[in-house]
Design an enzyme around this catalytic site. Structure first.
Site, short mmCIF file in Angstrom:
data_model
loop_
_atom_site.label_atom_id
_atom_site.label_comp_id
_atom_site.label_asym_id
_atom_site.label_seq_id
_atom_site.Cartn_x
_atom_site.Cartn_y
_atom_site.Cartn_z
N ARG A 225 70.01 38.57 64.34
CA ARG A 225 68.69 39.21 64.31
C ARG A 225 68.27 39.35 62.85
NH1 ARG A 225 67.84 37.83 68.75
NH2 ARG A 225 67.49 39.09 70.60
N HIS A 273 63.50 30.78 65.79
CA HIS A 273 64.20 31.51 66.87
C HIS A 273 64.50 30.56 68.05
CE1 HIS A 273 64.96 35.76 68.63
NE2 HIS A 273 65.78 34.87 69.20
P1 NDP Z 1 77.85 40.91 72.33
O1 NDP Z 1 77.37 42.27 72.64
O2 NDP Z 1 78.68 40.18 73.34
O3 NDP Z 1 78.74 40.93 70.99
C1 NDP Z 1 78.37 41.69 69.89
C2 NDP Z 1 79.50 41.65 68.87
O4 NDP Z 1 79.09 42.37 67.71
C3 NDP Z 1 80.77 42.31 69.39
O5 NDP Z 1 81.91 41.62 68.94
C4 NDP Z 1 80.70 43.69 68.75
O6 NDP Z 1 81.96 44.31 68.53
C5 NDP Z 1 80.08 43.37 67.42
N1 NDP Z 1 79.45 44.56 66.85
C6 NDP Z 1 78.44 45.29 67.35
N2 NDP Z 1 78.17 46.34 66.53
C7 NDP Z 1 79.03 46.23 65.51
C8 NDP Z 1 79.28 47.03 64.35
N3 NDP Z 1 78.55 48.12 64.07
N4 NDP Z 1 80.25 46.64 63.52
C9 NDP Z 1 81.01 45.56 63.79
N5 NDP Z 1 80.84 44.76 64.87
C10 NDP Z 1 79.86 45.11 65.71
O7 NDP Z 1 76.58 40.05 71.93
P2 NDP Z 1 76.36 38.47 72.04
O8 NDP Z 1 77.50 37.80 71.38
O9 NDP Z 1 76.03 38.09 73.42
O10 NDP Z 1 75.02 38.31 71.20
C11 NDP Z 1 74.96 38.68 69.83
C12 NDP Z 1 73.53 38.68 69.35
O11 NDP Z 1 73.05 37.35 69.21
C13 NDP Z 1 72.50 39.30 70.29
O12 NDP Z 1 72.52 40.70 70.24
C14 NDP Z 1 71.21 38.73 69.77
O13 NDP Z 1 70.73 39.57 68.75
C15 NDP Z 1 71.63 37.39 69.17
N6 NDP Z 1 71.08 36.25 69.91
C16 NDP Z 1 70.27 35.36 69.26
C17 NDP Z 1 69.76 34.26 69.91
C18 NDP Z 1 68.94 33.28 69.19
O14 NDP Z 1 68.40 32.33 69.80
N7 NDP Z 1 68.77 33.39 67.88
C19 NDP Z 1 70.06 34.00 71.32
C20 NDP Z 1 70.93 34.98 71.92
C21 NDP Z 1 71.42 36.06 71.23
P3 NDP Z 1 82.93 44.68 69.77
O15 NDP Z 1 83.46 43.35 70.26
O16 NDP Z 1 83.97 45.52 69.16
O17 NDP Z 1 82.07 45.37 70.78
#
Ligand code: NDP
Length: 310
Positions: A225, A273
């Protein structure tokens, strides 16, 4: 009796999603009335995308869940009127698309492809890139998408470090967590991939101090993001040559305004995007399965934790 499903997303999405959703619901054995317009008090499930007209969930008195079409939920998770479960999109089409986009852009920078694609000028530039095993790549976020990308990069031979909120143990990946883990993950990152969700904790995560930890000339690839990065700090780091290149798919304001400095910056690649779009056929199956579960009183898949915000 048929369940009533409100499709609450931008109208142009309806054309793309109606047929796949109807097919998937039928295959899941769910008798459904699917519409873009239903009396709020009759709605059982809301299929949702952020640009929807629905901003107040209060009138949906019998709705059992909001099923987000996108993986990111930052536009809805904090809605104070939303008091029913919120599920996000986790789908193999979305994951596969992200793996392809991320590996493609990482390989572009790793192999130094630009010099050859843009440098057809009679100069024999014989620069040999290191093997992937000697190229440290860090992936911030090891969730559905980050983990798949980290594993795909590992399968290509890269030396991959991953960072997440909770500690992880993924074969072949150097998994780190916490503030000290983030510092270590950044210090080694010749290529840095951002796949974190946008939350209060991750906004401006990549600020001046953290950018300074990267090795000189590091490349940033951000399909996560836009607000994960402090834009002014990144522009300064690019101008100073400390960051060698930034490939950015997501932005604070989208579409990225035509006069934004990223467009003209020689060290920035803008993509609109498109890193991974939700694929209607596979996403419809995820939505239908969650509705089937709701009707069978089984736990929903991919629920958002309202406390962590993702
Ligand atoms: P998930 O919720 O499956 O994974 C998020 C990851 O980020 C997890 O490993 C989580 O840790 C980690 N995380 C969250 N907060 C923190 C923090 N404060 N510190 C450290 N690590 C953190 O999300 P997805 O993998 O499904 O998607 C990720 C993002 O990709 C989406 O939220 C979206 O913004 C973006 N996206 C972009 C697209 C595009 O076309 N550009 C398409 C789809 C998604 P933990 O494992 O410990 O929970």
């Amino acid at each position: 009796m048929a369940v009533n499903i409100l499709f609450a997303a931008h109208p142009e999405r309806w054309d793309t999603y109606q047929a796949p959703l109807e097919t998937a619901l039928s295959k899941a054995g769910v008798a459904a009335r699917l519409s873009t317009s239903l009396p709020a008090e009759e709605v059982d499930y809301i299929v949702y995308a952020p640009n929807s007209e629905v901003q107040d969930f209060t009138p949906f008195t019998r709705a059992r869940a909001v099923l987000n079409l996108w993986a990111g939920v930052e536009d809805v998770v904090g809605n104070p009127t939303l008091r029913i479960p919120l599920a996000r999109m986790v789908d193999h089409g979305l994951t596969q698309g992200m793996m392809e986009w991320v590996t493609g852009h990482v390989l572009r920078h790793h192999l130094g492809m630009d010099a050859h694609i843009h440098g057809q000028d009679g100069v024999w530039r014989k620069t040999i890139p290191p093997l992937a095993q000697d190229r440290p790549v860090t992936v911030l976020g090891l969730g559905a998408l980050g983990r798949a990308c980290a594993e795909a990069l590992r399968a290509l031979g890269f030396a991959v470090t991953g960072w997440s909120r909770s500690p992880k143990d993924i074969p072949g990946i150097n998994c780190l967590a916490g503030d000290a883990g983030l510092r270590d993950a950044l210090r080694t990152a010749e290529i840095l991939v951002l796949l974190l969700p946008l939350t209060a904790q991750t906004e401006n995560l990549l600020n001046t101090a953290r950018l300074a930890l990267l090795p000189r000339g590091a490349v940033i690839v951000n399909p996560g993001r836009g607000p994960l990065i402090d834009d002014d700090a990144l522009l300064d780091a690019l101008d100073a040559g400390h960051v060698g290149h930034a490939t950015l798919d997501v932005f604070r304001v989208e579409p990225l305004p035509p006069d934004h400095p990223y467009w003209a910056h020689p060290r920035v690649t803008v993509t609109p995007h498109i890193a991974s779009e939700t694929r209607p056929d596979t996403a419809a199956q995820v939505i239908a399965e969650n509705i089937r579960r709701g009707e069978a009183r089984e736990p929903f898949l991919h629920l958002v934790d309202r406390k962590t915000g993702y």
